[in-house]
Design a protein around this motif. Structure first.
Motif, mmCIF file in Angstrom:
data_model
loop_
_atom_site.group_PDB
_atom_site.id
_atom_site.type_symbol
_atom_site.label_atom_id
_atom_site.label_comp_id
_atom_site.label_asym_id
_atom_site.label_seq_id
_atom_site.Cartn_x
_atom_site.Cartn_y
_atom_site.Cartn_z
ATOM 1 N N SER A 382 42.076 39.261 -9.641
ATOM 2 C CA SER A 382 42.851 38.022 -9.728
ATOM 3 C C SER A 382 44.177 38.162 -8.990
ATOM 4 C CB SER A 382 43.102 37.668 -11.194
ATOM 5 O OG SER A 382 41.886 37.468 -11.887
ATOM 6 N N SER A 383 44.775 39.349 -9.075
ATOM 7 C CA SER A 383 46.043 39.583 -8.370
ATOM 8 C C SER A 383 45.838 39.567 -6.860
ATOM 9 C CB SER A 383 46.642 40.928 -8.810
ATOM 10 O OG SER A 383 46.913 40.933 -10.193
ATOM 11 N N LEU A 384 44.743 40.164 -6.399
ATOM 12 C CA LEU A 384 44.452 40.123 -4.961
ATOM 13 C C LEU A 384 44.233 38.688 -4.495
ATOM 14 C CD1 LEU A 384 42.063 43.182 -4.450
ATOM 15 C CD2 LEU A 384 44.520 43.044 -4.040
ATOM 16 N N ASP A 385 43.543 37.911 -5.297
ATOM 17 C CA ASP A 385 43.341 36.506 -4.964
ATOM 18 C C ASP A 385 44.665 35.754 -4.942
ATOM 19 O OD1 ASP A 385 41.477 34.141 -4.621
ATOM 20 O OD2 ASP A 385 42.531 33.550 -6.448
ATOM 21 N N PHE A 386 45.557 36.089 -5.867
ATOM 22 C CA PHE A 386 46.864 35.449 -5.893
ATOM 23 C C PHE A 386 47.675 35.812 -4.647
ATOM 24 C CE2 PHE A 386 51.390 35.821 -7.194
ATOM 25 C CZ PHE A 386 51.656 34.472 -7.356
ATOM 26 N N LEU A 387 47.625 37.085 -4.251
ATOM 27 C CA LEU A 387 48.336 37.493 -3.040
ATOM 28 C C LEU A 387 47.756 36.799 -1.808
ATOM 29 C CD1 LEU A 387 48.746 41.333 -3.673
ATOM 30 C CD2 LEU A 387 50.498 39.569 -3.845
ATOM 31 N N ALA A 388 46.427 36.650 -1.784
ATOM 32 C CA ALA A 388 45.810 35.939 -0.657
ATOM 33 C C ALA A 388 46.279 34.483 -0.627
ATOM 34 C CB ALA A 388 44.295 36.016 -0.758
ATOM 35 N N GLN A 389 46.444 33.883 -1.813
ATOM 36 C CA GLN A 389 46.947 32.516 -1.882
ATOM 37 C C GLN A 389 48.371 32.438 -1.343
ATOM 38 O OE1 GLN A 389 45.131 30.009 -2.928
ATOM 39 N NE2 GLN A 389 46.618 28.329 -3.022
ATOM 40 N N LEU A 390 49.198 33.418 -1.685
ATOM 41 C CA LEU A 390 50.568 33.439 -1.160
ATOM 42 C C LEU A 390 50.573 33.624 0.359
ATOM 43 C CD1 LEU A 390 52.536 35.571 -3.793
ATOM 44 C CD2 LEU A 390 52.347 33.090 -3.621
ATOM 45 N N GLU A 391 49.681 34.487 0.848
ATOM 46 C CA GLU A 391 49.622 34.703 2.296
ATOM 47 C C GLU A 391 49.235 33.430 3.039
ATOM 48 O OE1 GLU A 391 46.953 37.928 2.874
ATOM 49 O OE2 GLU A 391 48.332 39.449 2.070
ATOM 50 N N GLY A 392 48.564 32.509 2.338
ATOM 51 C CA GLY A 392 48.219 31.241 2.973
ATOM 52 C C GLY A 392 49.429 30.404 3.334
ATOM 53 N N TYR A 393 50.568 30.671 2.726
ATOM 54 C CA TYR A 393 51.793 29.950 3.070
ATOM 55 C C TYR A 393 52.497 30.554 4.292
ATOM 56 C CZ TYR A 393 51.363 27.617 -1.455
ATOM 57 O OH TYR A 393 50.913 26.869 -2.513
ATOM 58 N N CYS A 394 52.035 31.700 4.752
ATOM 59 C CA CYS A 394 52.644 32.315 5.939
ATOM 60 C C CYS A 394 52.179 31.566 7.179
ATOM 61 C CB CYS A 394 52.246 33.789 6.044
ATOM 62 S SG CYS A 394 52.848 34.806 4.675
ATOM 63 N N PRO A 395 53.094 31.238 8.077
ATOM 64 C CA PRO A 395 52.725 30.411 9.241
ATOM 65 C C PRO A 395 52.006 31.171 10.337
ATOM 66 C CG PRO A 395 55.060 30.943 9.313
ATOM 67 C CD PRO A 395 54.550 31.501 8.017
ATOM 68 N N SER A 396 52.016 32.509 10.318
ATOM 69 C CA SER A 396 51.417 33.266 11.421
ATOM 70 C C SER A 396 50.943 34.615 10.891
ATOM 71 C CB SER A 396 52.421 33.466 12.556
ATOM 72 O OG SER A 396 53.538 34.214 12.104
ATOM 73 N N ARG A 397 50.182 35.308 11.735
ATOM 74 C CA ARG A 397 49.710 36.647 11.363
ATOM 75 C C ARG A 397 50.867 37.625 11.242
ATOM 76 N NH1 ARG A 397 44.214 37.775 14.961
ATOM 77 N NH2 ARG A 397 42.941 36.106 14.045
ATOM 78 N N SER A 398 51.845 37.473 12.109
ATOM 79 C CA SER A 398 53.005 38.367 12.020
ATOM 80 C C SER A 398 53.749 38.159 10.709
ATOM 81 C CB SER A 398 53.943 38.127 13.206
ATOM 82 O OG SER A 398 54.397 36.772 13.220
ATOM 83 N N ALA A 399 53.776 36.917 10.226
ATOM 84 C CA ALA A 399 54.423 36.654 8.938
ATOM 85 C C ALA A 399 53.635 37.293 7.799
ATOM 86 C CB ALA A 399 54.558 35.152 8.717
ATOM 87 N N VAL A 400 52.304 37.262 7.899
ATOM 88 C CA VAL A 400 51.477 37.918 6.888
ATOM 89 C C VAL A 400 51.729 39.427 6.883
ATOM 90 C CG1 VAL A 400 49.104 38.433 6.192
ATOM 91 C CG2 VAL A 400 49.707 36.131 6.972
ATOM 92 N N ALA A 401 51.775 40.010 8.101
ATOM 93 C CA ALA A 401 52.043 41.447 8.202
ATOM 94 C C ALA A 401 53.408 41.789 7.618
ATOM 95 C CB ALA A 401 51.944 41.885 9.660
ATOM 96 N N LYS A 402 54.399 40.942 7.880
ATOM 97 C CA LYS A 402 55.738 41.176 7.338
ATOM 98 C C LYS A 402 55.729 41.062 5.818
ATOM 99 C CE LYS A 402 60.480 39.398 7.648
ATOM 100 N NZ LYS A 402 60.605 38.933 6.260
#
Length: 758
Positions: A382-402
């Motif tokens: 559930s926590s991994l799914d939550f983190l994936a949901q948060l990563e969906g708000y990142c506008p780019s791959r570099s933002a996800v990496a950051k």
């Protein structure tokens, strides 16, 4: 002088021709005199090059000849110009006077050069001194300009700060008491502000401008902080900075409260300008995120749980996602505006995720405990799914990496002790298999005792436990993808453990020793029908592991690369083959047991000798009773319910042929031994009988005498004919068994040895 200008006579010729017409004094082709005139001539390299194809004596002779010629030419030149050489000293008249006349102008030129050099050095020193003073003046001017700029910026910041409202509550109303000035310095009229939104926007713009000025001020302060003037202004700078932080914080909070995008955007730009992103992240966390998270995961300030004590996080994450979508998305979208310069903020990590992690640690600390593996894994996923949901708000791959490199993200992932979780699962799964393999006998399932099991159902509890454990490794509620390599290793270890259990048991069975290898008692006590279960189960397990089980594992690991999937496939196929390789050992063990049972009847062969030795019994005409029992254990086994239900026709044929060949080999050994002993005994008795006849003078006719050995051989011949008929009844051609043919040759009458006929 006329003598000097007249041409000199040519030197006398020294060369005479040889028999081939060449001059005697000429040099060979390899001796080049021009080489001595080269500027970079090196005698050592020259000699080294020539010695590679010219003998040393020849080279030395040529060099000496050339030296002699040079000396001769030098002497001739001196003799030719000797008169000029002698007259040279007489022509040098008044040389000292000429030297004095040339020295005077040279001395004058030297004095002028020295004077010019001294003047030039003086000018250079003066120029360098002027340049140094100019540089000092420029540096002093730069410092002065820096101080003036600093003073002007401080004054400007203080003036702009004075134009801000003194009470944060004033920002939400349209009536704000300003000073007598009707316009702020940025040219925007505040008299046109008719509502709170316009006021907030105006104030945020003013704060952004103050922040840019504060950024300049920090730059000036960093470059001149050691100057007394700047040190005297340090308190004013700190006071202005504190007022700016407070005012900016109030404006940002008010903008968040009313969801004023313009005000929030300007405040964020102001925070970015003064490089104070942490304050903005903390304000958003405390004013917006914290109250929302507290509704979902209530807890007191001391860390005590304020709500229900359950540690499940799945429903909590669903609520938190809804709150983020509803109340936080607007700020996340503003901070991710393209080309806005707001990428320096990390509200996802330092505001949202940090508050969620803190709330879980205080409100539901048991969620991180791997002591309850099922709940732990559910919370982890559930926590991994939550983190994936948060990563969906990142506008780019570099933002996800950051986002993934943020300290709070890394700390949150460390909270999940996957290593301990796998250890518990390892003990649980491997322990289940070990418990199943502990009994001292095989444990058939209920329907296996009646022989009513389906062909592809496992028959033993040990085998079922292995397959259950293998499948448990890749269940949805057990597997952690990040530990898939460990679960793969566990799967292979389970198969290896089962294989070693079988191999050790069969080795103990062959040695007929159970005490030396604990855990192998089941094999020593097992009957052939029990081993049928194992043959059947191994076939089923190998087919399942290399078939459906392999496909299931590859499906769970579909996100991995092709190279990884190939390695996984090969390792699982190899484990299935390892199980398949044990089947021949089981078949061999079954055959050995059946052969030993048959040999019990074959031992009655010894009674044939006792039956016909030293007796007058007639020649046998029918086979012995024991023959019917030799193949009975094999026939009973093959006709049994278990063999019929669980053995394939191919396996049955393999067992039949293997047992028939082995029984026949033992039959041949016993029969040949029996015949050899009978013949030796017969020979000894004949010697004794002949001696007795010779002493008594009797002359008996032995033409129709049949010896005991012949009777024994005839009995064995009748027996093996019946044995051959029994083999044929089972489907085995006795003539194709080498040991049977050898036995036939041993006991068959002379007229029947070449033809095997029952």
């Amino acid at each position: 002088m006329s003598d000097q200008n007249s041409p000199s006579p040519p030197p006398p010729s020294r060369a005479t021709t040889d028999m081939f017409g060449d001059p005697i004094g000429s040099h060979p082709q390899w001796f080049k005199q021009s080489s001595f005139l080269d500027p970079d001539f090196d005698s050592e390299s020259y000699i080294a090059d020539l010695r590679s194809f010219v003998p040393f004596d020849t080279l030395r002779s040529e060099l000496r000849s050339h030296l002699s010629a040079l000396k001769h030419d030098l002497v001739e030149l001196i003799n030719r110009d000797y008169a000029d050489f002698v007259n040279l000293s007489t022509k040098l008249v008044d040389v000292d006077s000429a030297v004095v006349r040339m020295r005077a102008p040279l001395t004058e030129i030297r004095e002028k050069i020295v004077g010019f050099r001294e003047a030039l050095e003086g000018s250079l020193v003066a120029l360098q001194s002027g340049l140094a003073k100019r540089a000092e003046a420029a540096a002093a001017r730069e410092v002065l300009e820096l101080l003036l700029d600093t003073f002007h910026v401080v004054s400007k910041v203080e003036k702009l700060i004075q134009e801000l409202p003194s009470v944060p509550a004033d920002w939400s109303s349209g009536d704000i008491n300003f000073k007598e000035k009707g316009h702020i310095s940025n040219g925007i009229s505040l008299h046109h502000a008719k509502n709170g939104t316009a006021v907030r926007e105006t104030q945020s713009m003013l704060l952004e401008r103050i922040a840019s000025e504060m950024n300049r001020l920090k730059f000036y302060f960093a470059h001149a902080q050691n100057l007394p003037f700047i040190q005297n202004m340090e308190k004013r700078i700190q006071s202005a900075s504190s007022l700016l932080d407070a005012s900016l914080g109030h404006c940002f909070v008010d903008g968040l409260k009313h969801r004023d995008e313009s005000a929030v955007y300007n405040c964020l730009r102001a925070y970015a300008a003064i490089d104070n992103t942490k304050s903005a992240e903390d304000i958003f966390r405390s004013t917006v995120v914290a109250p929302l998270i507290l509704k979902v995961i209530p807890h007191s300030s001391s860390g005590e749980v304020g709500g229900q004590s359950g540690d499940e996080l799945e429903e909590d994450y669903k609520e938190i996602k809804r709150y983020i979508e509803k109340d936080c998305k607007f700020l996340l979208e503003i901070s991710s505006t393209e080309n806005s310069g707001l990428h320096v903020f990390s509200f996802l990590a330092n505001s949202v995720l940090k508050e969620v992690v803190s709330a879980i640690q205080k409100g539901k600390p048991g969620a991180f405990s791997p002591g309850r593996p099922t709940e732990f894994l559910r919370n982890y996923k559930s926590s991994l799914d939550f983190l994936a949901q948060l990563e969906g708000y990142c506008p780019s791959r570099s933002a996800v990496a950051k986002f993934r490199t943020e300290a709070v993200y890394i700390e949150f992932m460390k909270q999940w002790n996957i290593g301990v979780y796998f250890s518990l699962r390892f003990q649980e799964i491997a322990g289940a298999l070990d418990s199943a393999l502990m009994p001292t006998s095989l444990s058939p399932v209920q329907n296996s005792n009646t022989g009513e099991g389906r062909p592809f159902d496992l028959t033993l509890k040990q085998s079922i436990s292995l397959l259950d454990c293998l499948r448990s490794c890749w269940k949805e509620d057990v597997l952690v993808i990040s530990c898939s390599d460990k679960f793969l290793r566990l799967s292979l270890q389970l198969v290896s453990r089962y294989s070693n259990w079988l191999s050790a048991g069969l080795a103990a069975r062959k040695a007929n020793k159970s005490g030396s290898n604990p855990g192998s008692e089941w094999a020593v006590a097992a009957i052939p029908d029990d081993l049928v279960y194992l043959v059947h189960d191994l076939n089923c397990l190998a087919a399942e592991i290399c078939g459906g089980y392999l496909e299931h594992v590859l499906e769970r690991l579909r996100s991995c690369s092709t190279e990884v999937l190939d390695i996984v496939k090969q390792s699982i196929l190899q484990s299935g083959k390892a199980l398949k390789d044990i089947i021949p050992q089981l078949i061999t063990s079954i055959i050995e047991t059946l052969v030993e049972q048959s040999v019990e009847d074959l031992r009655q062969l010894k009674g044939i000798t006792a039956t016909y030795r030293m007796t007058n019994k007639p020649q046998p005409v029918r086979h012995s009773p024991y023959v019917s029992g030799v193949l009975r254990p094999l026939k009973v086994f093959l006709d049994g319910e278990r063999a019929a239900a669980y053995l394939t026709m191919e396996t049955k044929n393999e067992l039949l042929k293997g047992a028939a060949f082995e029984i026949t080999d033992r039959y041949k050994e016993l029969a040949v031994s029996l015949v050899d002993v009978a013949r030796k005994t017969e020979t000894s008795l004949q010697k004794i009988r002949k001696g007795a006849q010779r002493r008594g003078g009797a002359n008996l006719d032995n033409s129709e005498y049949i010896s005991d050995t012949d009777k024994v051989c005839m009995q064995l011949f009748l027996d093996i004919k019946e044995y051959g008929r029994n083999l044929s009844a089972l489907g085995v051609e006795a003539a194709k068994i080498p040991s049977y043919c050898a036995l036939w040759q041993c006991v068959a009458p002379a007229d029947e040895q070449n033809t095997i006929k029952f």
